[in-house]
Design a protein around this motif. Sequence first.
Motif, PDB file in Angstrom:
ATOM      1  N   GLN A  33      35.374  37.595  31.989  1.00 40.80           N
ATOM      2  CA  GLN A  33      36.459  38.268  32.705  1.00 40.80           C
ATOM      3  C   GLN A  33      37.625  37.336  33.021  1.00 40.80           C
ATOM      4  OE1 GLN A  33      35.052  40.866  35.998  1.00 40.80           O
ATOM      5  NE2 GLN A  33      32.995  40.100  35.479  1.00 40.80           N
ATOM      6  N   VAL A  34      37.500  36.060  32.698  1.00 41.26           N
ATOM      7  CA  VAL A  34      38.531  35.094  33.077  1.00 41.26           C
ATOM      8  C   VAL A  34      39.910  35.424  32.517  1.00 41.26           C
ATOM      9  CG1 VAL A  34      39.268  32.701  32.701  1.00 41.26           C
ATOM     10  CG2 VAL A  34      37.000  33.191  33.629  1.00 41.26           C
ATOM     11  N   PRO A  35      40.067  35.753  31.215  1.00 44.62           N
ATOM     12  CA  PRO A  35      41.436  36.037  30.719  1.00 44.62           C
ATOM     13  C   PRO A  35      42.136  37.150  31.496  1.00 44.62           C
ATOM     14  CG  PRO A  35      39.906  35.745  28.895  1.00 44.62           C
ATOM     15  CD  PRO A  35      39.072  35.796  30.140  1.00 44.62           C
ATOM     16  N   GLN A  36      41.408  38.252  31.789  1.00 47.31           N
ATOM     17  CA  GLN A  36      42.043  39.336  32.538  1.00 47.31           C
ATOM     18  C   GLN A  36      42.389  38.897  33.964  1.00 47.31           C
ATOM     19  OE1 GLN A  36      39.238  39.417  30.857  1.00 47.31           O
ATOM     20  NE2 GLN A  36      38.956  41.335  29.693  1.00 47.31           N
ATOM     21  N   SER A  37      41.496  38.115  34.579  1.00 43.74           N
ATOM     22  CA  SER A  37      41.755  37.675  35.959  1.00 43.74           C
ATOM     23  C   SER A  37      42.941  36.711  36.016  1.00 43.74           C
ATOM     24  CB  SER A  37      40.511  37.010  36.539  1.00 43.74           C
ATOM     25  OG  SER A  37      40.239  35.780  35.896  1.00 43.74           O
ATOM     26  N   VAL A  38      43.094  35.889  34.999  1.00 36.36           N
ATOM     27  CA  VAL A  38      44.230  34.962  34.964  1.00 36.36           C
ATOM     28  C   VAL A  38      45.548  35.728  34.906  1.00 36.36           C
ATOM     29  CG1 VAL A  38      45.415  33.268  33.507  1.00 36.36           C
ATOM     30  CG2 VAL A  38      42.978  32.989  34.047  1.00 36.36           C
ATOM     31  N   LEU A  39      45.584  36.776  34.078  1.00 39.86           N
ATOM     32  CA  LEU A  39      46.802  37.583  34.012  1.00 39.86           C
ATOM     33  C   LEU A  39      47.119  38.216  35.365  1.00 39.86           C
ATOM     34  CD1 LEU A  39      46.356  39.409  30.566  1.00 39.86           C
ATOM     35  CD2 LEU A  39      47.996  37.611  31.142  1.00 39.86           C
ATOM     36  N   GLY A  40      46.080  38.744  36.026  1.00 38.44           N
ATOM     37  CA  GLY A  40      46.295  39.333  37.351  1.00 38.44           C
ATOM     38  C   GLY A  40      46.810  38.328  38.355  1.00 38.44           C
ATOM     39  N   SER A  41      46.272  37.115  38.357  1.00 38.74           N
ATOM     40  CA  SER A  41      46.703  36.080  39.296  1.00 38.74           C
ATOM     41  C   SER A  41      48.142  35.666  39.020  1.00 38.74           C
ATOM     42  CB  SER A  41      45.782  34.860  39.193  1.00 38.74           C
ATOM     43  OG  SER A  41      44.469  35.186  39.597  1.00 38.74           O
ATOM     44  N   ILE A  42      48.499  35.492  37.749  1.00 37.87           N
ATOM     45  CA  ILE A  42      49.863  35.059  37.409  1.00 37.87           C
ATOM     46  C   ILE A  42      50.882  36.132  37.784  1.00 37.87           C
ATOM     47  CG2 ILE A  42      51.389  34.525  35.480  1.00 37.87           C
ATOM     48  CD1 ILE A  42      49.074  33.024  34.194  1.00 37.87           C
ATOM     49  N   PHE A  43      50.577  37.392  37.457  1.00 37.67           N
ATOM     50  CA  PHE A  43      51.511  38.465  37.802  1.00 37.67           C
ATOM     51  C   PHE A  43      51.657  38.595  39.323  1.00 37.67           C
ATOM     52  CE2 PHE A  43      50.669  40.445  33.495  1.00 37.67           C
ATOM     53  CZ  PHE A  43      51.935  40.167  33.025  1.00 37.67           C
ATOM     54  N   GLY A  44      50.555  38.476  40.052  1.00 38.71           N
ATOM     55  CA  GLY A  44      50.623  38.563  41.517  1.00 38.71           C
ATOM     56  C   GLY A  44      51.425  37.426  42.121  1.00 38.71           C
ATOM     57  N   SER A  45      51.170  36.211  41.634  1.00 39.59           N
ATOM     58  CA  SER A  45      51.909  35.056  42.149  1.00 39.59           C
ATOM     59  C   SER A  45      53.390  35.133  41.778  1.00 39.59           C
ATOM     60  CB  SER A  45      51.284  33.755  41.628  1.00 39.59           C
ATOM     61  OG  SER A  45      51.305  33.718  40.209  1.00 39.59           O
ATOM     62  N   MET A  46      53.685  35.614  40.568  1.00 39.21           N
ATOM     63  CA  MET A  46      55.085  35.765  40.164  1.00 39.21           C
ATOM     64  C   MET A  46      55.794  36.806  41.040  1.00 39.21           C
ATOM     65  SD  MET A  46      54.835  35.627  35.992  1.00 39.21           S
ATOM     66  CE  MET A  46      56.558  36.080  35.819  1.00 39.21           C
ATOM     67  N   ALA A  47      55.114  37.909  41.356  1.00 35.33           N
ATOM     68  CA  ALA A  47      55.727  38.925  42.219  1.00 35.33           C
ATOM     69  C   ALA A  47      56.002  38.364  43.606  1.00 35.33           C
ATOM     70  CB  ALA A  47      54.795  40.135  42.303  1.00 35.33           C
ATOM     71  N   LEU A  48      55.038  37.565  44.120  1.00 30.63           N
ATOM     72  CA  LEU A  48      55.226  36.973  45.442  1.00 30.63           C
ATOM     73  C   LEU A  48      56.388  35.979  45.439  1.00 30.63           C
ATOM     74  CD1 LEU A  48      53.988  37.005  48.277  1.00 30.63           C
ATOM     75  CD2 LEU A  48      52.544  35.091  47.578  1.00 30.63           C
ATOM     76  N   VAL A  49      56.437  35.121  44.426  1.00 33.06           N
ATOM     77  CA  VAL A  49      57.515  34.121  44.331  1.00 33.06           C
ATOM     78  C   VAL A  49      58.874  34.808  44.192  1.00 33.06           C
ATOM     79  CG1 VAL A  49      58.490  32.303  42.882  1.00 33.06           C
ATOM     80  CG2 VAL A  49      56.054  32.269  43.466  1.00 33.06           C
ATOM     81  N   TYR A 149      34.365  37.381  41.152  1.00 36.46           N
ATOM     82  CA  TYR A 149      33.657  36.407  41.978  1.00 36.46           C
ATOM     83  C   TYR A 149      32.352  36.952  42.558  1.00 36.46           C
ATOM     84  CZ  TYR A 149      38.016  33.820  41.707  1.00 36.46           C
ATOM     85  OH  TYR A 149      39.115  33.153  41.243  1.00 36.46           O
ATOM     86  N   ALA A 150      32.214  38.278  42.608  1.00 33.64           N
ATOM     87  CA  ALA A 150      31.008  38.841  43.219  1.00 33.64           C
ATOM     88  C   ALA A 150      29.768  38.626  42.372  1.00 33.64           C
ATOM     89  CB  ALA A 150      31.201  40.345  43.456  1.00 33.64           C
ATOM     90  N   GLY A 151      29.939  38.349  41.061  1.00 33.00           N
ATOM     91  CA  GLY A 151      28.774  38.121  40.208  1.00 33.00           C
ATOM     92  C   GLY A 151      27.943  36.941  40.666  1.00 33.00           C
ATOM     93  N   TYR A 152      28.597  35.962  41.283  1.00 30.94           N
ATOM     94  CA  TYR A 152      27.882  34.793  41.798  1.00 30.94           C
ATOM     95  C   TYR A 152      28.218  34.687  43.278  1.00 30.94           C
ATOM     96  CZ  TYR A 152      25.693  30.181  41.689  1.00 30.94           C
ATOM     97  OH  TYR A 152      24.845  29.112  41.899  1.00 30.94           O
ATOM     98  N   ARG A 153      27.229  34.899  44.138  1.00 37.65           N
ATOM     99  CA  ARG A 153      27.457  35.106  45.568  1.00 37.65           C
ATOM    100  C   ARG A 153      28.161  33.923  46.229  1.00 37.65           C
ATOM    101  NH1 ARG A 153      22.307  36.809  48.988  1.00 37.65           N
ATOM    102  NH2 ARG A 153      22.338  38.405  47.350  1.00 37.65           N
ATOM    103  N   ARG A 154      27.804  32.703  45.881  1.00 39.80           N
ATOM    104  CA  ARG A 154      28.426  31.532  46.514  1.00 39.80           C
ATOM    105  C   ARG A 154      29.925  31.491  46.242  1.00 39.80           C
ATOM    106  NH1 ARG A 154      25.325  26.441  44.465  1.00 39.80           N
ATOM    107  NH2 ARG A 154      27.005  25.437  45.672  1.00 39.80           N
ATOM    108  N   ALA A 155      30.319  31.886  45.042  1.00 41.17           N
ATOM    109  CA  ALA A 155      31.748  31.917  44.722  1.00 41.17           C
ATOM    110  C   ALA A 155      32.465  32.970  45.558  1.00 41.17           C
ATOM    111  CB  ALA A 155      31.941  32.194  43.232  1.00 41.17           C
ATOM    112  N   LEU A 156      31.830  34.125  45.719  1.00 41.53           N
ATOM    113  CA  LEU A 156      32.434  35.194  46.517  1.00 41.53           C
ATOM    114  C   LEU A 156      32.595  34.769  47.973  1.00 41.53           C
ATOM    115  CD1 LEU A 156      33.309  38.213  46.771  1.00 41.53           C
ATOM    116  CD2 LEU A 156      30.908  38.693  47.345  1.00 41.53           C
TER     117      LEU A 156
END
Length: 638
Positions: A33-49, A149-156
């Motif tokens: 799921q990393v590629p999709q999550s990276v796109l979401g993070s970049i778009f969110g951070s770009m909108a905030l900036v 992050y929920a797949g691995y509890r410590r990360a969540l």
Amino acid sequence: MAGPLTRLGLGDESPEQRQQRITAGVMASVYRQVPQSVLGSIFGSMALVAAFWHTHDQNQVLQNQLLIWFIGMLLESLLRLRVARAFRLDPEPAKRAKMWASRWVAIAAAAGLLWGVAGTLFFAPDSPLLQLVLLAVILGVAFGSLTLYAGYRRALFLFLPLAVLPLLVRMVEQHDAAYYSAAIVLFAVFLFTLFFGRNFGETMSEAVKKNYENEVLVEQLLNEKRLAEEARRAAESAIRSKTQFFAAASHDLRQPLQAIGIYCSLLRKRAQGPLEPLTKNLSSAVESLSKLVEELLEISRLDSGAVQASKQVVDLNEMFSTLRQEFVPIAAAKGLRFRERRAGLYVETDPLLLQRILRNLISNAVRYTTEGGVLLAARRRSSRVSLEVWDTGPGIRRDEFDRIFEEFYRGESSKTETSGGYGLGLSIVRRICTVLGHSLFVTSRPGAGTVFRVEIPLAPRPPRARAKKAALASATLIPLTDHLIVVLEDNTEILASLTRLLTSWGARVLPSPKFDTVLLQRLANESKVDLIVADHNLGGPINGAEAVFRIRELIRSPIPVVMLTAVQAQEVVGEFKRQLQARTSADPSIASNIALRRGEEPVVLQKPADALLLNSTIAQALGLAPSAGADRPATSAA
């Protein structure tokens, strides 16, 4: 004992190793799921900036903070992609599952920390619109990253608090009722997300565990199937090898036994004085050896499926008469009574195989009984007939009931007997009952006797009872005076001994090891041939069946034939039919010269055949003795 998991190498896994494989499966799901999550993070951070940059174009400090924060987000996203790619390239991620899990926890902590910094630095109490944008982006990222992050509890449990709680703290610091309300709602959302993420993670871990177990099961089934296929092929190969071995042994063992038997017959005729008992003992030893070989070969044929039942309606009275004639003298010689109880019944079975069963049971009963007698009885039981052999012998212990049917096993009560027996008779009986589908039972009382019972389906009485068979051939040898007999046998010892034996009976013999020009030249001087005695395997391109038809064509007469061979009767009969069909199809006019109009064509004797049986068979073929009849197109004798 090793189970299937152990054979597959899975049974040796420790709980820790299995947990590592499950953890690796969870990590594989997360890193996908990393590629999709990276796109979401970049778009969110770009909108905030973009939102804060536009409203604070005069605030250089805030713009620098935005730029540094955005660069941090890009570096974190790049790190996430590199770690995910390294995981995909790892050939054995299960061995390093803890390492990949630790790296993912570190990435989750870094991501949460960056979003927490955004909630702290970019909180703008004087601009409700910017606060709404900040809250929407952080909550959107938190919710959007839930499955990641929920797949691995410590990360969540690291990501969510670090990403959401700093913003919540800033709201509380405003000491305003509206912010308190918003903080309470945000905290409730945080708790719900944390609770939902934990349950989602457990579900995901359980799914990965089930998937792992399914993979193990599929692998186990595939390997079990492979092992079963290998075992089946090995068993088939062993059966083929066994069949080929015993087919060769059948021929190779019977050949010398046939020669020895013939020589013994010649010696007994000429032996006088002190040599007479020696030749008698020698003949008995040869008969015992022949019997052992035949029993071993019969077990092999039964195990390999070479013996097929040919069921028909059988008159038990006729069979009992035959067995009575055979066993009354044997029982009387031991001082025993042989009795029978007939019921005038008919059964559906294979007559030759059933007679073999009863003969073995009666032989055992007579052999191991010293006082009293033996009873052969037929009793009707509803739609079945119970054939029973009773004796007053030493009996069998109950704990031996199963073992007595094993090869070469002789019961404790019979080990003191010195009269013959190799422990194969009951083993053959059980195998024949299996071929016929008949039930076999045994009851016994040690010291009182034993009863063997075979249950067979009852058959209705046929409309016209079959005529009784002719009397058995006389025990005296029948002269074959002046009858010309062609003998074809590739074994020179058997050929020589057979020639002497036939000559001693008064026959003129034309011996030959094969069908060749020498034989043709000798046949050209003969106007009539009375009989052909031939082996099926003549060691050349022309077998016995083809040689018979060539001689018939040469003499222009359907000469009777007796096949004396170690080859199975069915194979010999089949070859005769093929030769006859091929010749009559090519030239129908020669049918009268090569085909006998008799149902028993050809007569097949299995090697080794004793001299009396051979003499009787030849005499019947020549018309010198009444035919004993046959239920089948070929007869065999051991």
